[in-house]
Design a protein around this motif. Sequence first.
Motif, PDB file in Angstrom:
ATOM      1  N   LYS A  15      88.530  48.468 -23.642  1.00 49.26           N
ATOM      2  CA  LYS A  15      87.538  49.006 -24.560  1.00 49.26           C
ATOM      3  C   LYS A  15      87.861  50.458 -24.889  1.00 49.26           C
ATOM      4  N   ASP A  18      92.935  51.584 -29.395  1.00 52.03           N
ATOM      5  CA  ASP A  18      93.247  51.107 -30.743  1.00 52.03           C
ATOM      6  C   ASP A  18      94.250  49.961 -30.652  1.00 52.03           C
ATOM      7  N   ARG A  64      85.679  51.088 -38.185  1.00 50.47           N
ATOM      8  CA  ARG A  64      86.734  51.055 -37.170  1.00 50.47           C
ATOM      9  C   ARG A  64      87.865  50.118 -37.583  1.00 50.47           C
ATOM     10  N   ILE A  79      92.390  48.086 -35.593  1.00 50.51           N
ATOM     11  CA  ILE A  79      91.034  48.209 -35.058  1.00 50.51           C
ATOM     12  C   ILE A  79      91.035  49.418 -34.132  1.00 50.51           C
ATOM     13  N   THR A  82      88.312  49.948 -29.891  1.00 49.59           N
ATOM     14  CA  THR A  82      87.889  48.552 -29.775  1.00 49.59           C
ATOM     15  C   THR A  82      86.659  48.407 -28.880  1.00 49.59           C
ATOM     16  N   ASP A  86      84.708  42.822 -30.494  1.00 50.88           N
ATOM     17  CA  ASP A  86      85.863  42.622 -31.374  1.00 50.88           C
ATOM     18  C   ASP A  86      86.752  41.477 -30.874  1.00 50.88           C
ATOM     19  N   SER A  87      86.514  41.013 -29.674  1.00 50.48           N
ATOM     20  CA  SER A  87      87.312  39.913 -29.115  1.00 50.48           C
ATOM     21  C   SER A  87      87.169  38.680 -29.990  1.00 50.48           C
ATOM     22  N   VAL A 119      89.197  42.122 -25.580  1.00 53.61           N
ATOM     23  CA  VAL A 119      88.848  43.498 -25.233  1.00 53.61           C
ATOM     24  C   VAL A 119      88.055  43.483 -23.932  1.00 53.61           C
TER      25      VAL A 119
END
Lengths: 120, 111
Positions: A15, A18, A64, A79, A82, A86-87, A119
């Motif tokens: 987490k 980028d 993002r 991204i 993260t 976002d996973s 993530v």
Amino acid sequence: GAGVSQSPSNKVTEKGKDVELRCDPISGHTALYWYRQSLGQGLEFLIYFQGNSAPDKSGLPSDRFSAERTGGSVSTLTIQRTQQEDSAVYLCASSLISGGLAGRGAGELFFGEGSRLTVL
Amino acid sequence: SQKIEQNSEALNIQEGKTATLTCNYTNYSPAYLQWYRQDPGRGPVFLLLIRENEKEKRKERLKVTFDTTLKQSLFHITASQPADSATYLCATIDGGFKTIFGAGTRLFVKA
């Protein structure tokens, strides 16, 4: 190869980091799409490139997320910072003709196998 | 904007029967609808495209219909086989330049 190529196929990140995801479309295809697919869900439209026109970024979920397409070919989805939400699997597709009925196969999308992002 | 709705419940059928999947669009009649197949861990693969002025399109054991009155497309697989088990996605264009997808319907064909 003859198909759409995506890399990496799997990416595990922490987490706040980028990530960059790459898509190499079929040679000669003018349209390129990015989609996101969460587990068990449908395809969520993110962004679309068509030739030299300005991209349709209407699906990007936050600032993002960004994408570029260099030389009308390879595309990179970035991204930043993260988050766990976002996973997902990020799918890229290309198309010879988009949005019209210019002939046989108009609008058919060819997909890569996706980049699975996790993530932690 | 256009939205695509597909039955989120999985469809279970016996081998040899005809599978029928439904796709509804919510807004204006699109120029065409597409159907894709997606296997687990793979990208979708294009199957068929049907244009607004076509009522029916066939390809081997596949048949697609387009009913602009009902705002609906039906996707049929005749003589279904266990190998037909997959998720089937309906798609169309929205705003002329982007392709949007439904959530897909999972099909299980039992031997």
